[in-house]
Design a protein around this motif. Structure first.
Motif, PDB file in Angstrom:
ATOM      1  N   MET A 156       0.904  -1.200  -0.076  1.00  0.00           N
ATOM      2  CA  MET A 156       0.062   0.014   0.142  1.00  0.00           C
ATOM      3  C   MET A 156       0.767   1.344  -0.020  1.00  0.00           C
ATOM      4  SD  MET A 156      -2.874   1.169   2.808  1.00  0.00           S
ATOM      5  CE  MET A 156      -3.779  -0.331   2.240  1.00  0.00           C
ATOM      6  N   ALA A 157       0.320   2.147  -0.693  1.00  0.00           N
ATOM      7  CA  ALA A 157       1.216   3.461  -0.820  1.00  0.00           C
ATOM      8  C   ALA A 157       1.212   4.317   0.262  1.00  0.00           C
ATOM      9  CB  ALA A 157       0.912   4.377  -2.109  1.00  0.00           C
ATOM     10  N   LEU A 171       5.384  10.517  -2.295  1.00  0.00           N
ATOM     11  CA  LEU A 171       4.422   9.015  -2.186  1.00  0.00           C
ATOM     12  C   LEU A 171       5.301   8.225  -2.564  1.00  0.00           C
ATOM     13  CD1 LEU A 171       1.572   8.274  -1.354  1.00  0.00           C
ATOM     14  CD2 LEU A 171       0.941   8.412  -3.829  1.00  0.00           C
ATOM     15  N   ILE A 172       5.379   6.898  -1.920  1.00  0.00           N
ATOM     16  CA  ILE A 172       6.094   5.915  -2.278  1.00  0.00           C
ATOM     17  C   ILE A 172       5.266   4.590  -1.994  1.00  0.00           C
ATOM     18  CG2 ILE A 172       8.411   6.612  -1.748  1.00  0.00           C
ATOM     19  CD1 ILE A 172       8.185   5.299   0.864  1.00  0.00           C
ATOM     20  N   ASP A 229      -4.270  10.600  -6.746  1.00  0.00           N
ATOM     21  CA  ASP A 229      -4.967  11.624  -5.890  1.00  0.00           C
ATOM     22  C   ASP A 229      -5.860  10.913  -4.779  1.00  0.00           C
ATOM     23  OD1 ASP A 229      -3.855  13.494  -7.466  1.00  0.00           O
ATOM     24  OD2 ASP A 229      -5.554  13.939  -8.942  1.00  0.00           O
ATOM     25  N   ALA A 230      -6.624   9.867  -5.239  1.00  0.00           N
ATOM     26  CA  ALA A 230      -7.411   9.092  -4.104  1.00  0.00           C
ATOM     27  C   ALA A 230      -6.260   8.851  -2.987  1.00  0.00           C
ATOM     28  CB  ALA A 230      -8.003   8.013  -4.815  1.00  0.00           C
ATOM     29  N   ALA A 231      -5.126   8.206  -3.463  1.00  0.00           N
ATOM     30  CA  ALA A 231      -4.229   7.629  -2.555  1.00  0.00           C
ATOM     31  C   ALA A 231      -3.838   8.681  -1.592  1.00  0.00           C
ATOM     32  CB  ALA A 231      -2.816   7.008  -3.158  1.00  0.00           C
ATOM     33  N   ARG A 290      -6.504   9.730   1.007  1.00  0.00           N
ATOM     34  CA  ARG A 290      -6.576   8.682   2.046  1.00  0.00           C
ATOM     35  C   ARG A 290      -5.577   8.920   3.050  1.00  0.00           C
ATOM     36  NH1 ARG A 290      -3.855   4.596   2.642  1.00  0.00           N
ATOM     37  NH2 ARG A 290      -2.582   4.513   0.648  1.00  0.00           N
ATOM     38  N   LEU A 291      -4.482   9.654   2.767  1.00  0.00           N
ATOM     39  CA  LEU A 291      -3.377   9.753   3.405  1.00  0.00           C
ATOM     40  C   LEU A 291      -3.642  11.261   4.092  1.00  0.00           C
ATOM     41  CD1 LEU A 291      -0.479   8.252   1.663  1.00  0.00           C
ATOM     42  CD2 LEU A 291      -1.561   7.273   3.525  1.00  0.00           C
ATOM     43  N   GLY A 292      -4.622  11.740   3.818  1.00  0.00           N
ATOM     44  CA  GLY A 292      -4.694  13.168   4.487  1.00  0.00           C
ATOM     45  C   GLY A 292      -4.435  14.402   3.546  1.00  0.00           C
ATOM     46  N   LEU A 293      -3.960  14.121   2.352  1.00  0.00           N
ATOM     47  CA  LEU A 293      -3.440  15.325   1.667  1.00  0.00           C
ATOM     48  C   LEU A 293      -4.276  15.512   0.373  1.00  0.00           C
ATOM     49  CD1 LEU A 293       0.235  14.161   1.383  1.00  0.00           C
ATOM     50  CD2 LEU A 293      -0.687  15.973   3.091  1.00  0.00           C
ATOM     51  N   GLY A 294      -3.996  16.516   0.072  1.00  0.00           N
ATOM     52  CA  GLY A 294      -5.296  17.169  -1.133  1.00  0.00           C
ATOM     53  C   GLY A 294      -4.517  16.824  -2.239  1.00  0.00           C
TER      54      GLY A 294
END
Length: 470
Positions: free
Chosen positions: A1-2, A75-76, A87-89, A92-96
């Motif tokens: 998972m990213a 993002l890795i 963008d969805a990932a 999900r991690l709290g970033l725009g």
């Protein structure tokens, strides 16, 4: 998972650092131990190694950006993992939404330079008066329009541009493949200063009724807009007759770090000082003989550094450092050597001085000095050490006291060697070359009698310099 790669805390109490370079590109895979980012702190350039294998999905921060410790920079994902919706990932991690190597995403995105009128958010460092132009001021002569995409530059060039307040996208690179180098930044600074000097006489005068310590535009004016047309004195009032030469120069990252560390040391560490004098005619004669055969030129400071190492071996109780948990007793003698740079003082550490030859000390010290002035020291080269040697003798200072660099317990300040009258052991008057030194000591770790024993041993080594090379 990213997942997110975040700005690491390279050194203790570091709040932010510069993302100096990306050795990897989006889509690249990397192995554990590969360098995936280059970080620049106040004093060093650090390579960030990957702890595990992975792949770069998206770079979130462009090169040359100031980033707070803990903020996301990339993002890795796992090797071979496909991230269909980046963008969805990120969401999900709290970033725009992030766009490649654009501004840092999140609640405080970096402002975009568009040249539109109206006040803009203040940059991390205010531009010094008379150096950087205001947003509406044209860029220096010969500078290109705002570059689109990645701008290649040396870390030192980026550092100089940030400290001078020069917009990096206005610089034209003269290095290989258009790379921006130090000379390009210095030329832009000179051009900006010339432009500021040319328009200074036409600046609006300061209202005569403005009292000292108040903005002429009134207290309600936002700080970002309250920029005086001409440099002002410390209280904000019009300067003295030579005030046209005054300027407010923002503190560099290194200067802020130095100020913080020295203030902390002087206010929390109980210093005391011992002064000593050594006749160094024999030391100077030994230096001449060594330089006749040594592979590198040996300085008086190299011999002093080696003598400090020998004195620490002779009085090992001084080779300690104070910590809240207990006394740190060093197994070897690692000495910091103070190096003056344009931005401030740095102290790279020579490891195992007690085991090094004088020629090795000289070579290592010159390497440190050269890389310190180029901003190319590594963080691990600035950490540790049981003592520091700082020398102002080459500037003609005969005697001075230095501030400790915790957790080190001692720092030796070395002055200039001078010819002066002395009284010999036989009671006769003679002329000798005398070197004055001052040892600053942390009284929590080393008592006065012990420090005096060390000083006696150190002076004896200088006056019997064959002990340095034996």
């Amino acid at each position: 998972m990213a997942d997110l790669l975040r700005m690491p805390e390279i050194a203790a109490n570091t709040e932010e650092a510069v993302l100096a370079g990306w050795p990897v590109a989006e889509g690249d895979e990397f192995a554990a131990g590969d360098v995936i980012a280059t970080i620049e702190t106040a004093k060093a350039v650090v390579d960030v190694e990957a702890p595990t294998p992975g792949a770069v999905v998206r770079l979130l921060v462009p090169e040359g950006t100031d980033v707070a410790v803990g903020d996301p920079i990339a993002l890795i994902a796992a090797p071979g993992e496909t991230v269909d919706d980046v963008d969805a990932a990120l969401a999900r991690l709290g970033l725009g939404t992030a766009t490649g190597t654009g501004p840092t995403p999140g609640p405080t995105p970096a402002p975009t330079t568009t040249g539109a009128p109206g006040p803009a958010p203040a940059p991390p460092r205010s531009a010094p008066a008379g150096v950087a132009a205001a947003p509406a001021t044209p860029p220096p002569a010969g500078a290109p329009a705002t570059a689109v995409g990645r701008i290649f530059a040396s870390p030192l060039a980026r550092k100089l541009a940030r400290e001078a307040g020069i917009p990096f996208d206005t610089l034209r690179g003269s290095g290989p493949q258009g790379r921006v180098v130090r000379a390009d930044v210095e030329a832009a600074i000179a051009a900006a200063r010339a432009a500021a000097a040319a328009v200074a006489p036409t600046a609006a005068p300061t209202p005569p009724a403005a009292p000292a310590g108040h903005s002429p535009a009134g207290a309600a004016q936002p700080a970002a807009e309250a920029v005086p047309a001409a440099p002002t004195g410390p209280q904000g009032a019009a300067g003295t007759p030579d005030g046209d030469d005054d300027a407010l120069v923002p503190h560099s990252r290194l200067r802020r770090a130095i100020a913080r560390r020295l203030t902390e040391s002087k206010s929390t560490v109980p210093h005391f000082y011992l002064r000593g004098r050594a006749r160094v005619d024999a030391l100077l004669a030994l230096r001449t003989e060594l330089n006749a055969a040594a592979p590198v030129k040996i300085s008086v400071n190299d011999l002093v550094v080696k003598a400090v190492g020998q004195a620490h071996l002779a009085v090992p109780q001084v080779n300690v450092g104070w910590t809240d948990a207990g006394m740190w007793v060093f197994g070897g003698v690692d000495l910091g050597v103070a190096v003056a740079t344009e931005g401030g003082l740095v102290t790279p550490v020579l490891r195992g001085v007690d085991r090094m030859s004088v020629s090795a000390v000289a070579a290592a010290t010159r390497d440190f000095a050269d890389r310190a002035r180029r901003g190319a020291l590594r963080q691990h080269e600035l950490e540790g050490g049981s003592a520091t040697v700082t020398n102002l003798g080459m500037y003609g200072a005969e005697e001075f006291s230095a501030i400790l660099n915790p957790p080190q317990a001692t720092i030796l300040a070395v002055g200039a060697a001078r010819r002066e009258p002395v009284v010999t052991d036989a009671g006769e008057l003679a002329v000798a070359t005398v070197l004055r030194v001052t040892l600053s000591v942390d009284h929590r770790a080393v008592d006065g009698a012990l420090a005096a024993q060390w000083m006696r041993e150190f002076v004896a080594i200088l006056e019997q310099p064959l002990r340095i090379v034996c």
